[in-house]
Write a protein that holds these residues in place. Sequence first.
Motif, PDB file in Angstrom:
ATOM      1  N   SER A  89       6.040  13.439  74.602  1.00 15.81           N
ATOM      2  CA  SER A  89       6.078  13.735  73.409  1.00 15.81           C
ATOM      3  C   SER A  89       5.888  15.864  73.134  1.00 15.81           C
ATOM      4  CB  SER A  89       5.675  13.254  72.143  1.00 15.81           C
ATOM      5  OG  SER A  89       4.221  13.751  72.730  1.00 15.81           O
ATOM      6  N   ILE A 104      11.594   9.677  70.208  1.00 10.84           N
ATOM      7  CA  ILE A 104      10.294   9.557  70.627  1.00 10.84           C
ATOM      8  C   ILE A 104       9.922   8.429  71.060  1.00 10.84           C
ATOM      9  CG2 ILE A 104       8.443  11.050  71.548  1.00 10.84           C
ATOM     10  CD1 ILE A 104      10.769  12.370  70.722  1.00 10.84           C
ATOM     11  N   CYS A 112       3.272  16.240  68.467  1.00 12.05           N
ATOM     12  CA  CYS A 112       5.058  16.258  68.851  1.00 12.05           C
ATOM     13  C   CYS A 112       5.727  17.580  68.634  1.00 12.05           C
ATOM     14  CB  CYS A 112       5.633  14.900  68.723  1.00 12.05           C
ATOM     15  SG  CYS A 112       7.385  14.884  69.228  1.00 12.05           S
ATOM     16  N   ILE A 119       9.787   8.768  65.658  1.00 11.48           N
ATOM     17  CA  ILE A 119       8.099   8.459  66.805  1.00 11.48           C
ATOM     18  C   ILE A 119       8.165   7.090  66.671  1.00 11.48           C
ATOM     19  CG2 ILE A 119       6.474   9.562  67.411  1.00 11.48           C
ATOM     20  CD1 ILE A 119       6.748  11.879  66.186  1.00 11.48           C
ATOM     21  N   LYS A 121       5.256   5.773  68.772  1.00  6.16           N
ATOM     22  CA  LYS A 121       3.312   6.153  68.787  1.00  6.16           C
ATOM     23  C   LYS A 121       2.746   4.684  69.677  1.00  6.16           C
ATOM     24  CE  LYS A 121       3.169  10.817  70.423  1.00  6.16           C
ATOM     25  NZ  LYS A 121       3.009  10.601  71.653  1.00  6.16           N
TER      26      LYS A 121
END
Length: 319
Positions: A89, A104, A112, A119, A121
Amino acid sequence: MGLQVSEDNIFPENKECKILILSHRNADLDAVVSSFLLKYILEKKGYVDVELGTFESISKFARAIVDTSKFKINPDPKVYDVVYVVDTSSREQINFAEVKNAIIIDHHMGVCDIDNRAILKENRTSTAEILLNICDKEGIELPENLLELSLIAIISDTGYLRTGDSKTFKRISSILEKLNKRIEHVVSISNGEKDRSEKIANLKALSRMTVKDIGAIVAITEITSFESSVMNLMLKAGADIVVVISKRKDETRLFVRASQYALNLGVNLYKVVDEMKRYCASGGGHAGAVGMIFKGKFSKEKVINVIIEVVKRQISEGV
């Protein structure tokens, strides 16, 4: 900048949009396999135009394990409707490419700094694990070759099973059961026979190594290639924390990895990244392994001192 999301909203509505799956420069095995997994998922969901890309190169280790000929090197993200960025990221890791509204998917800790619309994650040991979780949720069965590659990626990114939790090992067990194979079969594929240049790099790294005992054994060396192989070798040789400095043409890369013993002492290498922000251009990773990039003048003594001080403090607080 971007929304922390679940797997539900990472898929674009238009099945005919032009998609790029982008991984970090010198893509390692986890980045490569994660790209293949995401491509397979997207195509199974009906997306018809999905391409793979990375910057500068693909790691020699990844190329030795899997055919990477379908990856575009240094693609232009602007010509795609949707860009996924996997296993990083950090803008630095995608050569500051002009990426807008990316999605992402990454397992590393840290903020990031890539312009994104979503995102995903998770605190997993590899990005491949996140993609495998998505397969489960979407009811997508993977072919044997992708299952085996996923397992090799997990083994590689855990430092040959030096890190991981119950979810990691349940995933490994599940894949082995589906493949009807033993783990030594997969480990033997990932180990392979080192080529001559890798053997020389390992030996040079050992000859340049310095060692400090600060309650944990810290081993430091410099090398220009095969950093992952060198770090594994140093850990196997008995180091609790390894520091590898890799000087390139216009930057210096720093890699730090910890053994399970060091983690048990209370070491969290991501705190090193926090302390190093005023010196480095970018950095990321997790408790057991981090990487940083430095631009311009690099002070080895200053950087090593920061690492030593952070680790000493963590050990004293953890005891």
